[in-house]
Design a protein around this motif. Structure first.
Motif, PDB file in Angstrom:
ATOM      1  N   THR A  63       1.080  25.546  50.432  1.00  0.00           N
ATOM      2  CA  THR A  63       1.902  24.672  49.613  1.00  0.00           C
ATOM      3  C   THR A  63       1.087  24.054  48.484  1.00  0.00           C
ATOM      4  OG1 THR A  63       3.208  24.116  51.559  1.00  0.00           O
ATOM      5  CG2 THR A  63       3.455  22.680  49.639  1.00  0.00           C
ATOM      6  N   LEU A  64      -0.135  23.642  48.825  1.00  0.00           N
ATOM      7  CA  LEU A  64      -1.001  23.028  47.836  1.00  0.00           C
ATOM      8  C   LEU A  64      -1.992  24.057  47.310  1.00  0.00           C
ATOM      9  CD1 LEU A  64      -1.743  19.832  49.906  1.00  0.00           C
ATOM     10  CD2 LEU A  64      -0.037  20.071  48.130  1.00  0.00           C
ATOM     11  N   GLU A  65      -2.884  23.600  46.478  1.00  0.00           N
ATOM     12  CA  GLU A  65      -3.965  24.489  46.065  1.00  0.00           C
ATOM     13  C   GLU A  65      -4.892  24.734  47.253  1.00  0.00           C
ATOM     14  OE1 GLU A  65      -7.212  22.281  43.860  1.00  0.00           O
ATOM     15  OE2 GLU A  65      -5.471  21.028  43.427  1.00  0.00           O
ATOM     16  N   ASN A  66      -5.545  25.861  47.264  1.00  0.00           N
ATOM     17  CA  ASN A  66      -6.376  26.237  48.404  1.00  0.00           C
ATOM     18  C   ASN A  66      -7.629  25.375  48.443  1.00  0.00           C
ATOM     19  OD1 ASN A  66      -7.468  27.612  50.568  1.00  0.00           O
ATOM     20  ND2 ASN A  66      -8.401  29.174  49.267  1.00  0.00           N
ATOM     21  N   GLN A  67      -7.633  24.415  49.343  1.00  0.00           N
ATOM     22  CA  GLN A  67      -8.765  23.514  49.479  1.00  0.00           C
ATOM     23  C   GLN A  67      -9.558  23.877  50.723  1.00  0.00           C
ATOM     24  OE1 GLN A  67      -9.681  21.348  47.350  1.00  0.00           O
ATOM     25  NE2 GLN A  67      -7.901  21.020  46.032  1.00  0.00           N
ATOM     26  N   ASN A  68     -10.777  24.342  50.546  1.00  0.00           N
ATOM     27  CA  ASN A  68     -11.624  24.695  51.680  1.00  0.00           C
ATOM     28  C   ASN A  68     -12.407  23.473  52.140  1.00  0.00           C
ATOM     29  OD1 ASN A  68     -11.002  27.463  51.995  1.00  0.00           O
ATOM     30  ND2 ASN A  68     -12.203  27.928  50.160  1.00  0.00           N
ATOM     31  N   LEU A  69     -11.676  22.504  52.663  1.00  0.00           N
ATOM     32  CA  LEU A  69     -12.272  21.259  53.138  1.00  0.00           C
ATOM     33  C   LEU A  69     -12.142  21.191  54.650  1.00  0.00           C
ATOM     34  CD1 LEU A  69     -10.823  18.875  50.414  1.00  0.00           C
ATOM     35  CD2 LEU A  69     -13.177  19.636  50.611  1.00  0.00           C
ATOM     36  N   TYR A  70     -13.238  20.823  55.321  1.00  0.00           N
ATOM     37  CA  TYR A  70     -13.263  20.803  56.780  1.00  0.00           C
ATOM     38  C   TYR A  70     -13.856  19.480  57.257  1.00  0.00           C
ATOM     39  CZ  TYR A  70     -12.381  25.740  56.138  1.00  0.00           C
ATOM     40  OH  TYR A  70     -11.820  26.928  55.759  1.00  0.00           O
ATOM     41  N   LEU A  71     -13.268  18.956  58.331  1.00  0.00           N
ATOM     42  CA  LEU A  71     -13.682  17.688  58.903  1.00  0.00           C
ATOM     43  C   LEU A  71     -14.583  17.938  60.099  1.00  0.00           C
ATOM     44  CD1 LEU A  71     -10.215  15.877  58.829  1.00  0.00           C
ATOM     45  CD2 LEU A  71     -11.989  15.889  57.062  1.00  0.00           C
ATOM     46  N   ILE A  72     -15.670  17.180  60.179  1.00  0.00           N
ATOM     47  CA  ILE A  72     -16.627  17.295  61.274  1.00  0.00           C
ATOM     48  C   ILE A  72     -16.660  15.971  62.038  1.00  0.00           C
ATOM     49  CG2 ILE A  72     -18.997  17.863  61.914  1.00  0.00           C
ATOM     50  CD1 ILE A  72     -17.628  20.105  60.488  1.00  0.00           C
ATOM     51  N   GLY A  73     -16.631  16.062  63.355  1.00  0.00           N
ATOM     52  CA  GLY A  73     -16.733  14.887  64.206  1.00  0.00           C
ATOM     53  C   GLY A  73     -17.466  15.245  65.487  1.00  0.00           C
ATOM     54  N   ALA A  74     -17.400  14.370  66.473  1.00  0.00           N
ATOM     55  CA  ALA A  74     -18.059  14.622  67.750  1.00  0.00           C
ATOM     56  C   ALA A  74     -17.404  13.750  68.816  1.00  0.00           C
ATOM     57  CB  ALA A  74     -19.558  14.317  67.662  1.00  0.00           C
ATOM     58  N   SER A  75     -17.443  14.241  70.046  1.00  0.00           N
ATOM     59  CA  SER A  75     -16.940  13.443  71.152  1.00  0.00           C
ATOM     60  C   SER A  75     -17.872  12.266  71.405  1.00  0.00           C
ATOM     61  CB  SER A  75     -16.826  14.300  72.413  1.00  0.00           C
ATOM     62  OG  SER A  75     -18.111  14.735  72.826  1.00  0.00           O
ATOM     63  N   LYS A  76     -17.387  11.266  72.127  1.00  0.00           N
ATOM     64  CA  LYS A  76     -18.172  10.072  72.400  1.00  0.00           C
ATOM     65  C   LYS A  76     -19.453  10.416  73.161  1.00  0.00           C
ATOM     66  CE  LYS A  76     -17.972   5.599  74.750  1.00  0.00           C
ATOM     67  NZ  LYS A  76     -17.134   4.677  75.547  1.00  0.00           N
ATOM     68  N   THR A  77     -19.310  11.275  74.191  1.00  0.00           N
ATOM     69  CA  THR A  77     -20.482  11.651  74.982  1.00  0.00           C
ATOM     70  C   THR A  77     -21.496  12.406  74.129  1.00  0.00           C
ATOM     71  OG1 THR A  77     -19.052  11.817  76.916  1.00  0.00           O
ATOM     72  CG2 THR A  77     -21.240  12.797  77.084  1.00  0.00           C
ATOM     73  N   ARG A  78     -20.998  13.263  73.256  1.00  0.00           N
ATOM     74  CA  ARG A  78     -21.897  14.036  72.379  1.00  0.00           C
ATOM     75  C   ARG A  78     -22.679  13.103  71.460  1.00  0.00           C
ATOM     76  NH1 ARG A  78     -25.336  15.980  70.366  1.00  0.00           N
ATOM     77  NH2 ARG A  78     -25.569  17.868  69.134  1.00  0.00           N
ATOM     78  N   LEU A  79     -22.029  12.079  70.938  1.00  0.00           N
ATOM     79  CA  LEU A  79     -22.713  11.127  70.072  1.00  0.00           C
ATOM     80  C   LEU A  79     -23.776  10.337  70.843  1.00  0.00           C
ATOM     81  CD1 LEU A  79     -19.701   9.779  67.981  1.00  0.00           C
ATOM     82  CD2 LEU A  79     -21.570  11.211  67.148  1.00  0.00           C
ATOM     83  N   LEU A  80     -23.453   9.957  72.092  1.00  0.00           N
ATOM     84  CA  LEU A  80     -24.417   9.203  72.884  1.00  0.00           C
ATOM     85  C   LEU A  80     -25.642  10.051  73.221  1.00  0.00           C
ATOM     86  CD1 LEU A  80     -22.002   7.300  75.307  1.00  0.00           C
ATOM     87  CD2 LEU A  80     -23.249   6.356  73.356  1.00  0.00           C
TER      88      LEU A  80
END
Length: 620
Positions: A63-80
């Motif tokens: 629908t929109l322009e092709n945006q190759n944007l990706y979100l990175i996160g981590a689980s709580k345990t992974r962050l600890l």
């Protein structure tokens, strides 16, 4: 049960985005899939074991322009567990600062299983940055979909920046401290400027105060810095085994100290690059800077001769034009040289980020010092024209401050606001069912420039400190102008970091690093400069009308006495307050005791596991 990274879930569909990655518009699908797999793969398989999802769904992309944007996160345990891996230091329930470990997480102040605020946003982003930067090629020979993009074992897959943390907090702390420390100099310098302009012998008291002031403020800053960084946990944080910087490359091998697999590069090759290429280039740039300086003096002579011939008001204004032009040229040369210095320092292939920064700072400081101050030294000690020295110093100081405010903050902010209006109109026109707020924020921030760190900000303060301290007995009003500039600098820098550039990743820091040494070196040079200027004054020379040798000896003796006083003050004022020294010693003692107990436990367990001597003979 001990939690390991292999047990973490990386398939969460909903998570808090911490980092955004943008790929090129024409990147191939197999490349995207390979990148995704490397990010979510388990640590034992060479991945980062993070959470990953595209900003837009497949339908929204169409629908929109092709945006190759990706979100990175981590689980709580992974962050600890990541906090433990990077050696993050947090406050314990007994008010001490200790390195965080997942196994003893309940002993840390503010931690409980349902608390998502134990790690700050900056700390979470630093952990993810650390994991992404340490993603390295293993068996791949090329990037899938791009055979020409060769990979070698151990090559970093990323070079990214991020969000606010201790490094930027320290800069703002130093900027605020330095601004208030300038106020006494400004208050004392103002009456000297108004009432005793030509009486250079009366500046001895002012110059002596300047020399003591420059020493005391730097030593007091180190104590305040130790207090702040201890509370933040970065003073205790161990950094001696730094990971290789992302841009470092070499043949994959084993680090002899840590035993880890990483790229290795010969220090001999690095030294050849430094001494055969970088050093000659820096010397060539210094020669060019001196050549431009001589052109400036030719312009000064032309403007002065024109004014002497006509004597009009127009030509009196023209006297300031060469200094203004030279100040602008200096700023342009400094910025161009900065890019060249960054390229050379990166090409030298330093393993550690700290080594890279030290070599870059050295290159840039040498050039900027000569470029900004060489003309002032030439006027003071070769031409011996104090009127021209005051005029040039005032013009260089004020012009550089105005240019920095415009170029660093105001102009980028104006351009960014225009871009923000266009983004909001585009988002409001969307008909797709998406999270418009998140989409607008990501699109707006991805178009922002990248904040390149506090290097330029510290450099600006360093040059300002030089203008204030080197020639204080000639232009005592410099401190007042610096105070006025810095009161607006705090707001303009905040505007720059919050509205103009992408928020940088957090980077733990225990001090302002090599800049502390740079400021201390400048204060030592100021001793020599001020003593020499006082010795050159007509009033002081009148005391020794016949013997200039006696004058020189007295000036040198005073200079040595002031230098000795500076070093005595630096030695007498401890870098860390007493209570911080006690806490650090206690932590060191507890660490040694814990190590002894662990070794005793291991020895005991080994003795229990060994079969008895009698049973050995019986079995034989």
């Amino acid at each position: 049960m001990k939690v390991t990274l292999s047990a973490l879930d990386t398939s969460e569909s909903s998570f808090t985005p911490l980092v955004v990655i943008e790929l090129a518009q024409d990147v191939k699908e197999e490349t995207k899939e390979w990148l995704k797999n490397r990010i979510i793969a388990r640590k034992k398989d060479g991945g980062a074991q993070l959470l990953f999802r595209p900003l837009l769904s497949k339908y929204e992309k169409e629908t929109l322009e092709n945006q190759n944007l990706y979100l990175i996160g981590a689980s709580k345990t992974r962050l600890l567990l990541g906090a433990e891996a990077v050696g993050l230091v947090k406050e314990c329930n007994d008010n001490t600062m200790r390195a965080f470990t997942y196994g003893t997480r309940q002993n840390f102040k503010g931690f409980h299983d349902n608390n998502d605020d134990f790690l700050t946003m900056a700390e979470c982003q630093f952990i993810i940055k650390h994991e992404l930067e340490n993603l390295r090629a293993r068996d791949e020979q090329m990037i899938p979909g791009y055979p020409q993009a060769k990979l070698y074992p151990g090559k970093s897959l990323y070079s990214i920046r991020g969000y606010f943390g201790e490094t930027i907090a320290l800069y703002f702390g130093f900027l605020e401290y330095f601004t208030f420390a300038l106020i006494p100099m400004a208050v004392i310098g103002l009456p000297y400027y108004l009432f005793v302009w030509e009486d250079y012998d009366k500046y001895v008291i002012f110059a002596s105060f300047n020399l003591i002031w420059s020493t005391v403020i730097l030593e007091v800053w180190k104590r305040g810095c130790a207090n702040m960084t201890y509370r933040w946990g970065t003073l205790v944080m161990k950094r001696q085994f730094e990971e290789p910087r992302p841009g470092f490359h070499g043949v994959l091998g084993i680090n002899a100290v840590t035993g880890r697999e990483e790229p290795l590069y010969s220090s001999y090759k690095r030294q050849l690059r430094i001494y055969l290429v970088s050093l000659p280039f820096v010397c060539l740039c210094l020669y060019f800077s001196l050549y431009v300086m001589m052109i400036y003096f030719d312009m000064e002579d032309w403007a002065l001769s024109l004014h002497e011939d006509s004597g009009s008001e127009w030509t009196s204004v023209l006297l300031y034009v060469p200094s203004i032009i030279y100040a602008i040229v200096i700023e342009i040369m400094n910025r161009l040289y900065r890019y060249a210095a960054e390229f050379l320092t990166s090409w030298e292939n330093h393993r550690l980020e700290s080594a890279y920064q030290n070599h870059l700072v050295l290159k840039v400081l040498v050039f900027n010092f000569l470029n900004c101050f060489a003309s002032l030294f030439y006027i003071a000690f070769v031409l011996k024209d104090m009127k021209l020295l005051r005029q040039s110093l005032a013009t260089l100081l004020i012009t550089s401050q105005i240019l920095n405010q415009i170029v660093e903050s105001l102009l980028p902010y104006w351009l960014q606001r225009k871009h923000g209006v266009r983004v909001k109109r585009r988002v409001q026109a969307l008909k797709a069912d998406i999270d418009a707020t998140l989409y607008e924020q990501v699109i707006l921030e991805k178009e922002m420039g990248t904040y390149l760190g506090t290097f330029d900000d510290y450099l600006e303060l360093f040059l300002q400190f030089g203008y204030v301290s080197l020639f204080s007995c000639v232009y005592p009003l410099a401190a007042a102008f610096a105070v006025l500039n810095n009161f607006t600098e705090v707001n303009s820098d905040a505007l720059k970091m919050c509205r103009v550039f992408k928020r940088p990743f957090a980077e733990p820091s225990a001090s302002i690093g090599v800049w502390q040494l740079a400021f201390e070196t400048m204060s030592v040079i100021s001793v020599v400069t001020n003593c020499a200027l006082i010795g050159m004054s007509p009033q002081v020379n009148a005391v020794f009308p016949e013997s200039k040798t006696d004058l020189i000896l007295i000036v040198v003796a005073v200079e040595h006495a002031l230098l000795a006083l500076k070093f005595i003050l630096a030695f007498a004022i401890p870098d860390k307050p007493r209570h911080i020294q006690i806490k650090l010693a206690r932590l060191e003692f507890e660490s040694l005791e814990a190590l002894k107990q662990q070794q005793t436990k291991l020895v005991t367990e080994n003795l229990k596991e060994e079969p008895q001597e009698g049973s050995k003979e019986k079995s034989a």
